[in-house]
Structure formats: C-alpha cells, structure tokens
Motif scaffolding. Structure first.
Motif, PDB file in Angstrom:
ATOM      1  N   THR A  17     -53.296 -26.353 -32.303  1.00  0.00           N
ATOM      2  CA  THR A  17     -54.534 -25.575 -32.310  1.00  0.00           C
ATOM      3  C   THR A  17     -55.628 -26.437 -32.912  1.00  0.00           C
ATOM      4  O   THR A  17     -55.533 -26.860 -34.065  1.00  0.00           O
ATOM      5  N   ARG A 106     -59.959 -20.406 -26.495  1.00  0.00           N
ATOM      6  CA  ARG A 106     -59.990 -19.060 -27.086  1.00  0.00           C
ATOM      7  C   ARG A 106     -61.431 -18.812 -27.521  1.00  0.00           C
ATOM      8  O   ARG A 106     -61.898 -19.334 -28.514  1.00  0.00           O
ATOM      9  N   ASP A 191     -55.933 -12.898 -29.555  1.00  0.00           N
ATOM     10  CA  ASP A 191     -54.827 -13.762 -29.965  1.00  0.00           C
ATOM     11  C   ASP A 191     -53.552 -13.461 -29.194  1.00  0.00           C
ATOM     12  O   ASP A 191     -52.823 -14.385 -28.805  1.00  0.00           O
ATOM     13  N   ALA A 192     -53.281 -12.195 -28.957  1.00  0.00           N
ATOM     14  CA  ALA A 192     -52.069 -11.830 -28.221  1.00  0.00           C
ATOM     15  C   ALA A 192     -52.119 -12.343 -26.788  1.00  0.00           C
ATOM     16  O   ALA A 192     -51.111 -12.819 -26.245  1.00  0.00           O
ATOM     17  N   GLY A 195     -51.675 -16.033 -26.842  1.00  0.00           N
ATOM     18  CA  GLY A 195     -50.273 -16.292 -27.148  1.00  0.00           C
ATOM     19  C   GLY A 195     -49.368 -16.091 -25.949  1.00  0.00           C
ATOM     20  O   GLY A 195     -48.422 -16.867 -25.736  1.00  0.00           O
ATOM     21  N   VAL A 198     -49.846 -19.054 -23.585  1.00  0.00           N
ATOM     22  CA  VAL A 198     -49.188 -20.237 -24.144  1.00  0.00           C
ATOM     23  C   VAL A 198     -47.670 -20.127 -23.986  1.00  0.00           C
ATOM     24  O   VAL A 198     -46.992 -21.108 -23.662  1.00  0.00           O
ATOM     25  N   LYS A 199     -47.125 -18.935 -24.208  1.00  0.00           N
ATOM     26  CA  LYS A 199     -45.685 -18.733 -24.026  1.00  0.00           C
ATOM     27  C   LYS A 199     -45.265 -19.057 -22.600  1.00  0.00           C
ATOM     28  O   LYS A 199     -44.220 -19.677 -22.366  1.00  0.00           O
TER      29      LYS A 199
END
Length: 263
Positions: A17, A106, A191-192, A195, A198-199
């Motif tokens: 990050t 982001r 953020d979720a 995330g 990214v996952k």
C-alpha cells in the motif's frame, strides 16, 4: 526502500500500500513527492513478495494536483527548466502505468488535475461516492498535457474534450459513467471493495496477471490483421508452455489449488 517524506509504504500478505501522506496540503505533489512515487513504484514492481499495489491517500482529499509552492517556483523557470520538470512528472506516471504488478487506486475526496493522472495511470479505480474530480488546468492558463495520455485512455476522447476545456468539477458517478472509475461505493464500503478486488488479484497466476496487463496495453488500438494475430498466438503459446501456465492447467485438471496459492 528509502525513508519517504511524502509517502508511506507498507507490505502485508503480498499487498503493498502506497499512501500519499501530505494531508495538510491535500496531498498535492511537488518535486519530492514525484520523485518518491517514481522510486516506490519502480522498487515495488520488482519486489518478489509483492503481488498487488494499492495507491491510497491520507486526509480528506486524494490529491489536489500540484503544490502551490511548487507551481510558483515553476512560474519562474525557463522553458527548458519547465520541460525537465515536466519530464520528471511524465516519467513518474509512466512508472506507475508500466508497473508489472497490478495497481488499484483507492480514491476518496477531491482528485484534481495531476491527481487524475495518478488515478488514470492505475489499472483499477475504486472511488467513494463522495469523491470529486476536476481537470482544472485551463483555469490557470495551463493544459493537462503530461497526464493526457493516461486520462484520455481512461475516460475517452469525447469526455476529455469536455472536461479538459471546461474545467468543470464532476462527481464519482460521472467518473464511473465515462469510464474513469470502475467502481463507486459508499465511503464506508471503500476498503472492503478494494480488499475484494485485491483478493481476486491474489488468487490468480502472478505471471499471467503481469502478461495480461501487458496484453491490454499492447493490443489496444492495433488493427486486426496478420501481425496482431501472429503476436497474440505467440503470446498464448508462450504462456501455455510457461511454468505457471502448465501448473494452472494441471492443477485445474487435478482439482487442486495451484502452487501460487500455497506459496
């Protein structure tokens, strides 16, 4: 990695990050920020344990563009000095754009001028619904020249015609409509959502992700002729024969996880 003055960089579970960290100046960038972003992305692009990069920002704004003190200094530069300064910004944006690792932006709050160049150079853009965008250069008697290759690619010629010329502020919903933002979500879901994306990236073959990123960049705009057909056939043949290509197909047939999920 060096000690940064305008950024923070962290690495956790394969995800780096990079956070713009001049919140008191709305993360406006100057020579030092430009240099540090170039250094950070060049280093992370070749860091073995990094699989994806998130570009974020501290404070109420993502990036307000150029720092006023930096712009004031540029006003006193000669044309040659301005060209050298502009090339440093151009090289930084190119470093992000060509980074072999996938880069997710982001975005929250204001994203103006050069900040839009940062976002457009990323591969995937997730914006909060309170984000606002503006290509404000013409209000200052300038043009968004250095960021234009990335912004025009991201939002298209027609939208660029309008917003380059009018310097209108536009919403995250409009950014999504014209293609600049892939996702727009409530601020508390930002953020979720990042995330989850990214996952998804981490679940894929690192080499295939890198080659797929290159594929998009090098195929777009090419005429569909023999040269392109041969090129794309060569690409799929090479990746089928690669270690990860063989492992991916074999693991699928054997109904097991590929080894990049176990490393």
């Amino acid at each position: 990695m060096m000690d940064f003055q305008t950024l923070t960089v962290s690495i956790l579970d394969g995800v780096a990050t990079v956070t713009l960290n001049r919140p008191e100046l709305r993360n406006a960038f100057n020579e030092e920020a430009i240099h540090e972003l170039a250094v950070a992305f060049a280093a992370l692009g070749t860091t073995g344990n990094v699989r994806a990069i998130v570009l974020a920002a501290n404070g109420p704004a993502f990036c307000a563009g150029g720092d006023l003190n930096w712009m004031k200094k540029m006003a006193g530069y000669s044309e040659e000095e301005n060209q050298q300064d502009a090339m440093r910004l151009a090289d930084m944006l190119r470093t992000i754009y060509l980074c072999p690792k996938p880069v997710v932006a982001r975005v929250h709050g204001d994203c103006y001028a050069g900040g839009m160049g940062l976002v457009a150079a990323c591969d995937i853009v997730v914006a909060s619904d309170n984000a606002a965008f503006c290509l404000s250069e013409v209000k200052l008697g300038l043009i968004p020249a250095t960021i234009s290759p990335y912004v025009i690619k991201a939002m298209g010629e027609q939208a660029s015609r309008r917003y380059f010329l009018t310097a209108e502020r536009f919403t995250a919903a409009e950014a999504h409509r014209i293609g600049l933002a892939h996702e727009v979500v409530p601020a508390d879901e930002l953020d979720a959502t990042v995330g989850a994306i990214v996952k998804s990236l981490l679940g894929n073959s690192p080499n295939a992700v890198k080659e797929a990123k290159t594929l998009v960049r090098e195929v777009v705009g090419q005429p569909v002729g023999d040269t392109l057909l041969i090129d794309t056939a060569n690409r799929i043949a090479a990746i089928r024969a690669s270690d990860e290509g063989r492992e991916g197909v074999t693991s699928f047939l054997e109904k097991r996880k590929p080894n990049w999920l176990n490393s």
